[in-house]
Design a protein around this motif. Sequence first.
Motif: not given
Length: 378
Positions: A66-72, A77-79, A94-97, A140-143
């Motif tokens: 579900x996360x990969x679909x949301x990103x796609x 690039x900042x999502x 949910x999407x954050x920036x 927001x800081x993601x890996x």
Amino acid sequence: MASRSSSRARRKKRRIAIAVGVSALAVGLIAAGSVVAVGLTASEPSAAVPAASTKTATPTPTPLTAAESLLQEANDPAACAVSFVGDSVPDEPMLQTQDALFSYLPIPDREGDVFAGWYPTEADAAAHNIAARVNGSDVVACTDDELTLYGGWVTPDEVTAENTGVPILMYHQFTTRPEGEDGWLRGNYAYIGDFEEQITYIADTGFYLPTWDELSAFIDGRLFLPNRSVIITDDDADSSWLELAAPVVDSHGVLTTSFVITKFRSEGTPSKYVLQRSHTHDMHEAGANGDGRMVNYTAEEIAADMQTSADVLGAKEIMAYPFGHYNDTAKEGLRRAGFEMARTIEQGYVHVGTDKLALPCIRMNYGMGLNELISLIG
């Protein structure tokens, strides 16, 4: 006789030679035909005997999460796709920036319990580790463009035992003069040295900085806030706030709210740590009876002014009453405009059940240093 015998012998030899030649020719033709047949078979297989396929079967692709679909779908690039884990929490990410502050993280409900916030690990959620708790005051800081947050819960008895009262600090103008400014508004001007000490204390000693949607849920009894919570606000968006105080806020990464009179200011926020909310558009003036326009206008006029202000700021949610003046008509005008909360200038702390359209505050005046702040917020 001898001559006839030798002649027969010669004819016999010729017949043998011819036969051998014919046989050899036949063998040659058969062999040549076989070569041709083999060549034809190699390049053009017959319908009766299909040639072996040299293609490799295409593997079935692994379905996207579900996360990969949301990103796609976002294609940004900042999502960052934030997923949630825990009982009664949202199933969908949910999407954050990335590099922005978290925006409106969900506040789930569970019968018989009170939500205690989001945490980076399951252990932090179980321990209600306030130092690790994540909300809209955090960046927001993601890996690999994804992040997982874990939900925590407490009982209503734990909320009662905490007995949290949230202070909303109210600043106005700022000065670089330790001795303060002159004139009747002297009390409004906080010395910037005192302000920096206070912000440093809040940043370094583990205070929780609730967002306005969290404060609303806390008032409703749906969200647990720790006793060491504080909200920092400034009225008017004065130039001294922008030039002196906002850089202090930004350098310490402390969430604040600036209540802006949009008739006079419409530029964007000076820092991602400064939320801009309404101090009305054009009601920070005296009305016919000498009190603020907010208690002179009709509900329709108030709603229209507040909508204009919201259009400039791109947000509603919370406002601050000019001069602290309000009445039931003012509240009705705010409701019609879609505002949920309003801050007064009355002294006090926000508790569960506080009137959302009459939030009290802690006024910060000139001469109030770090010790005074500590005595007021702990």
